[in-house]
Design a protein around this motif. Structure first.
Motif, PDB file in Angstrom:
ATOM      1  N   ALA A 116       1.067  -1.132  -0.277  1.00 23.08           N
ATOM      2  CA  ALA A 116      -0.637  -0.173   0.136  1.00 23.08           C
ATOM      3  C   ALA A 116       0.328   1.320  -0.090  1.00 23.08           C
ATOM      4  O   ALA A 116       0.116   2.628  -0.005  1.00 23.08           O
ATOM      5  CB  ALA A 116      -1.170   0.112   0.981  1.00 23.08           C
TER       6      ALA A 116
ATOM      7  N   THR B 247      -4.298  -0.636   4.453  1.00 27.91           N
ATOM      8  CA  THR B 247      -4.327  -0.259   2.729  1.00 27.91           C
ATOM      9  C   THR B 247      -4.867   1.317   2.677  1.00 27.91           C
ATOM     10  O   THR B 247      -4.548   2.318   2.674  1.00 27.91           O
ATOM     11  CB  THR B 247      -4.928  -1.001   1.927  1.00 27.91           C
ATOM     12  OG1 THR B 247      -4.003  -2.447   2.268  1.00 27.91           O
ATOM     13  CG2 THR B 247      -5.005  -0.345   0.632  1.00 27.91           C
ATOM     14  N   LYS B 248      -6.353   1.311   3.590  1.00 26.11           N
ATOM     15  CA  LYS B 248      -7.651   2.511   3.386  1.00 26.11           C
ATOM     16  C   LYS B 248      -6.369   3.288   4.218  1.00 26.11           C
ATOM     17  O   LYS B 248      -6.067   4.203   3.226  1.00 26.11           O
ATOM     18  CB  LYS B 248      -8.660   1.619   4.635  1.00 26.11           C
ATOM     19  CG  LYS B 248      -9.774   3.064   3.912  1.00 26.11           C
ATOM     20  CD  LYS B 248     -10.941   2.563   4.288  1.00 26.11           C
ATOM     21  CE  LYS B 248     -11.469   4.749   4.522  1.00 26.11           C
ATOM     22  NZ  LYS B 248     -12.614   4.270   5.506  1.00 26.11           N
TER      23      LYS B 248
ATOM     24  N   GLN C 227      -3.801   3.965   2.372  1.00 23.58           N
ATOM     25  CA  GLN C 227      -3.701   5.720   1.347  1.00 23.58           C
ATOM     26  C   GLN C 227      -4.426   7.050   1.447  1.00 23.58           C
ATOM     27  O   GLN C 227      -3.805   8.106   0.720  1.00 23.58           O
ATOM     28  CB  GLN C 227      -5.389   4.434   0.594  1.00 23.58           C
ATOM     29  CG  GLN C 227      -3.873   3.908  -0.044  1.00 23.58           C
ATOM     30  CD  GLN C 227      -5.590   2.720  -1.167  1.00 23.58           C
ATOM     31  OE1 GLN C 227      -6.626   2.993  -0.331  1.00 23.58           O
ATOM     32  NE2 GLN C 227      -4.644   1.717  -2.081  1.00 23.58           N
TER      33      GLN C 227
ATOM     34  N   LYS D 132      -2.193   9.093   3.056  1.00 24.50           N
ATOM     35  CA  LYS D 132      -0.889   9.713   1.733  1.00 24.50           C
ATOM     36  C   LYS D 132      -1.525  10.658   0.859  1.00 24.50           C
ATOM     37  O   LYS D 132      -1.262  11.864   0.361  1.00 24.50           O
ATOM     38  CB  LYS D 132      -0.326   8.969   0.865  1.00 24.50           C
ATOM     39  CG  LYS D 132       0.322   7.660   2.007  1.00 24.50           C
ATOM     40  CD  LYS D 132       1.469   7.888   1.180  1.00 24.50           C
ATOM     41  CE  LYS D 132       3.081   6.799   1.842  1.00 24.50           C
ATOM     42  NZ  LYS D 132       4.159   8.011   2.300  1.00 24.50           N
TER      43      LYS D 132
END
Length: 232
Positions: free
Chosen positions: A89, A150-151, A154, A157
């Motif tokens: 990720a 992952t979420k 993301q 970022k």
């Protein structure tokens, strides 16, 4: 606090008797950001909360539509398949218990946000004295204690920022860079204010937001008209 000549000159452009409309405040702050580097634009919100009472604490996170203009380094504490998931990720650093001495003893703090899976919080808790004062402890309210790494990565970022009360019951949050367009800063500002308005503690009596000031890193503050804050 003694101010330099440059700051004093800039301050003359701000009318202290006026609470500026959002668009005018943003335009003025951008105009006064004259440093040789790309200054950060910050919002300082003085609240009527009393953070000594748990039910009046405010802490949360919001994804700014245009990000903060800063490259954020993410450290993830995880194990098993979650380590691979975090790496895929885009986490900058991934690990587990072996990172504890590096942070605790070597003073390694080359990261901006820490994410942890719930099963790693026992390990991360040992770093409370180091990470806590720096505002780096993962927290479920901020979405940084989660199995969905992952979420979390993301969103961080993409421009997710955390807001919380400081000891003076003020919230300080960056909403972008002076190089952003006025529209980008206005969108980010509105997203932040909408999130903070929703975070008003139910236990709070009286005025929630006492004042809201916009300023760049080196520039003077510009007060924003509170009556229009909830408007888009």
């Amino acid at each position: 606090m003694k101010r330099g000549k440059k700051y004093i000159e800039l301050e003359k452009q701000v009318d202290r008797t006026v609470q500026y409309e959002k668009a005018d405040a943003i335009a003025l702050v951008k105009k006064m950001a004259t440093a040789k580097f790309d200054e950060t634009v910050e919002v300082h919100i003085r609240t009527g909360c009393d953070g000594r009472h748990a039910e009046q604490q405010i802490r949360g996170a919001v994804v700014l539509p245009h990000g903060t203009g800063k490259t954020v380094k993410v450290l993830v504490f995880a194990k098993g398949t979650k380590l691979d998931e975090a790496q895929a990720a885009g986490a900058d650093y991934v690990g587990g218990e072996e990172l504890i001495p590096k942070i605790q003893n070597d003073g390694w703090l080359d990261f901006d946000v820490v994410v942890a899976t719930p099963d790693m919080m026992g390990v991360v808790g040992r770093l409370g004295r180091v990470l806590g004062p720096k505002g780096l402890m993962p927290n479920p309210k901020a979405g940084t204690v989660t199995m969905d790494v992952t979420k979390a990565i993301q969103e961080i970022k993409a421009g997710k920022i955390e807001y919380r009360l400081d000891k003076s019951n003020i919230i300080h949050v960056p909403i972008g860079k002076a190089s952003f367009t006025e529209e980008q800063l206005a969108d980010n500002f509105q997203s932040l204010m909408d999130a903070i308005m929703k975070a008003r503690p139910a236990a709070l009596k009286g005025q929630f937001i006492k004042s809201c000031t916009l300023a760049s890193t080196m520039g003077p503050g510009v007060k924003i008209n509170l009556t229009k804050l909830s408007d888009n």
